[in-house]
Design a protein around this motif. Sequence first.
Motif, mmCIF file in Angstrom:
data_model
loop_
_atom_site.group_PDB
_atom_site.id
_atom_site.type_symbol
_atom_site.label_atom_id
_atom_site.label_comp_id
_atom_site.label_asym_id
_atom_site.label_seq_id
_atom_site.Cartn_x
_atom_site.Cartn_y
_atom_site.Cartn_z
ATOM 1 N N THR A 1 -23.133 -7.497 -44.198
ATOM 2 C CA THR A 1 -22.891 -6.517 -45.246
ATOM 3 C C THR A 1 -22.261 -7.162 -46.468
ATOM 4 O O THR A 1 -22.396 -6.659 -47.578
ATOM 5 C CB THR A 1 -21.974 -5.404 -44.752
ATOM 6 O OG1 THR A 1 -20.684 -5.942 -44.460
ATOM 7 C CG2 THR A 1 -22.554 -4.741 -43.505
ATOM 8 N N THR B 1 -28.144 4.825 -44.623
ATOM 9 C CA THR B 1 -26.823 4.724 -45.256
ATOM 10 C C THR B 1 -26.963 4.772 -46.781
ATOM 11 O O THR B 1 -26.028 5.182 -47.474
ATOM 12 C CB THR B 1 -26.118 3.423 -44.841
ATOM 13 O OG1 THR B 1 -27.018 2.316 -45.042
ATOM 14 C CG2 THR B 1 -25.693 3.467 -43.383
ATOM 15 N N TYR C 1 -21.861 5.087 -41.445
ATOM 16 C CA TYR C 1 -22.059 3.943 -40.561
ATOM 17 C C TYR C 1 -21.786 4.335 -39.113
ATOM 18 O O TYR C 1 -22.401 3.781 -38.187
ATOM 19 C CB TYR C 1 -21.184 2.769 -40.991
ATOM 20 C CG TYR C 1 -21.783 2.003 -42.155
ATOM 21 C CD1 TYR C 1 -22.677 0.964 -41.923
ATOM 22 C CD2 TYR C 1 -21.486 2.343 -43.478
ATOM 23 C CE1 TYR C 1 -23.264 0.275 -42.977
ATOM 24 C CE2 TYR C 1 -22.067 1.655 -44.539
ATOM 25 C CZ TYR C 1 -22.955 0.626 -44.285
ATOM 26 O OH TYR C 1 -23.542 -0.046 -45.330
ATOM 27 N N THR D 1 -24.991 5.952 -37.981
ATOM 28 C CA THR D 1 -26.025 4.911 -37.900
ATOM 29 C C THR D 1 -25.830 4.076 -36.648
ATOM 30 O O THR D 1 -26.794 3.799 -35.907
ATOM 31 C CB THR D 1 -25.985 4.024 -39.153
ATOM 32 O OG1 THR D 1 -26.225 4.819 -40.311
ATOM 33 C CG2 THR D 1 -27.035 2.922 -39.073
ATOM 34 N N LEU E 1 -20.117 0.440 -36.972
ATOM 35 C CA LEU E 1 -21.384 0.168 -36.301
ATOM 36 C C LEU E 1 -21.172 -0.268 -34.853
ATOM 37 O O LEU E 1 -21.983 0.039 -33.976
ATOM 38 C CB LEU E 1 -22.138 -0.936 -37.055
ATOM 39 C CG LEU E 1 -22.718 -0.581 -38.420
ATOM 40 C CD1 LEU E 1 -23.185 -1.835 -39.141
ATOM 41 C CD2 LEU E 1 -23.863 0.416 -38.282
ATOM 42 N N TRP F 1 -32.023 1.307 -44.358
ATOM 43 C CA TRP F 1 -31.204 2.254 -43.599
ATOM 44 C C TRP F 1 -30.889 3.502 -44.415
ATOM 45 O O TRP F 1 -30.765 3.447 -45.651
ATOM 46 C CB TRP F 1 -29.889 1.603 -43.172
ATOM 47 C CG TRP F 1 -30.000 0.684 -42.003
ATOM 48 C CD1 TRP F 1 -31.124 0.305 -41.341
ATOM 49 C CD2 TRP F 1 -28.912 0.023 -41.350
ATOM 50 N NE1 TRP F 1 -30.818 -0.563 -40.320
ATOM 51 C CE2 TRP F 1 -29.463 -0.746 -40.306
ATOM 52 C CE3 TRP F 1 -27.537 -0.013 -41.559
ATOM 53 C CZ2 TRP F 1 -28.680 -1.536 -39.450
ATOM 54 C CZ3 TRP F 1 -26.746 -0.787 -40.712
ATOM 55 C CH2 TRP F 1 -27.319 -1.543 -39.675
ATOM 56 N N GLU G 1 -17.013 -1.298 -42.041
ATOM 57 C CA GLU G 1 -18.387 -0.855 -41.825
ATOM 58 C C GLU G 1 -18.912 -1.396 -40.502
ATOM 59 O O GLU G 1 -19.574 -0.679 -39.743
ATOM 60 C CB GLU G 1 -19.275 -1.325 -42.972
ATOM 61 C CG GLU G 1 -18.927 -0.722 -44.326
ATOM 62 C CD GLU G 1 -19.697 -1.336 -45.470
ATOM 63 O OE1 GLU G 1 -19.666 -0.770 -46.566
ATOM 64 O OE2 GLU G 1 -20.334 -2.394 -45.259
#
Length: 308
Positions: free
Chosen positions: A105, A81, A87, A90, A115, A79, A111
């Motif tokens: 994660t 990131t 995030y 993303t 998402l 990713w 995070e």
Amino acid sequence: MTSAGRNVISLDDLSAADLRSIIARGAEIAQSRQRQFDTLNGTVVGIYFRKTSTRTRTAFSSGALRLGARIISYGPDDWQTNTGESYEDTGRILSGMLDVLVARTAGDPAEMRALGAHRQMPVVNAMSDEEHPTQALTDLTTMLCRFGCLEGRRVLYIGEGNNTAAALALSLSRFEGTELHLRTPPGYGISESVRARALLHAEQNSAIVTEHHDMDDLPTDVDVIYTTRWQTTGTTKADPDWRETFRPFHVGTRLWQHSPKALFMHDLPAHRGDEVSADVLDGSASIAFEQATNKMHSAMAVLEWCRQ
């Protein structure tokens, strides 16, 4: 498009009815002779693991395929990131391409919240620092398969108050009359936040959650004796002598003297000779490997629920 609120980032995201529904469905799949389903046919599931995983990653990947979905797998370096993309951005991009995202994660749950901010893509927490919700769903699915009901179950948990212990406390306490007795090494208990939330659930359900930092006066006639590895995946301990602190919390056959009918559970991987003896892990009371298989059945139930 899925409805809002279909994330499984914390067990507290689930209502009591949702929790029961996922566990019951997991048990139904576990006990079914059917191996293939079409309930996610035409969907795409993203599988992102920044930390190592054998059971959880395989469970969600295999489970999604068995439900008829297609999967896209991401490793820790895949990713943007890693190059500074947020995030939030993303998640915004992925939500236009994926139907569900399963993410490990092993870091800040914020995070995953970032998402999962986009309602068309539910996010499943496959483990963060604070909580391992899909492990608890697996554990309760396994208990339901074995005992037929969860109400009144008595569990003795021995070991670090890690994300598995946190998830167990936040889930078992939501069933009537249950007892969870945590025996954690000094300095390695569950967090104050988790304890407060679990105690609130327990008060609402006439359940019991206790925590002590020694192995004295253990409860008797429990249904399950549970432990986890001493070195939680993706973590290290600052104290160089931590093994001496943990040594009294080893699970050996002597624990069955006062709970002869207890089943043994372990979230795996296990280190024989550390947290558990080989005689226990490989013995007749152990359902640890059945529990591991149920991770796939529970993952399938979670994925179905996310897409309802």
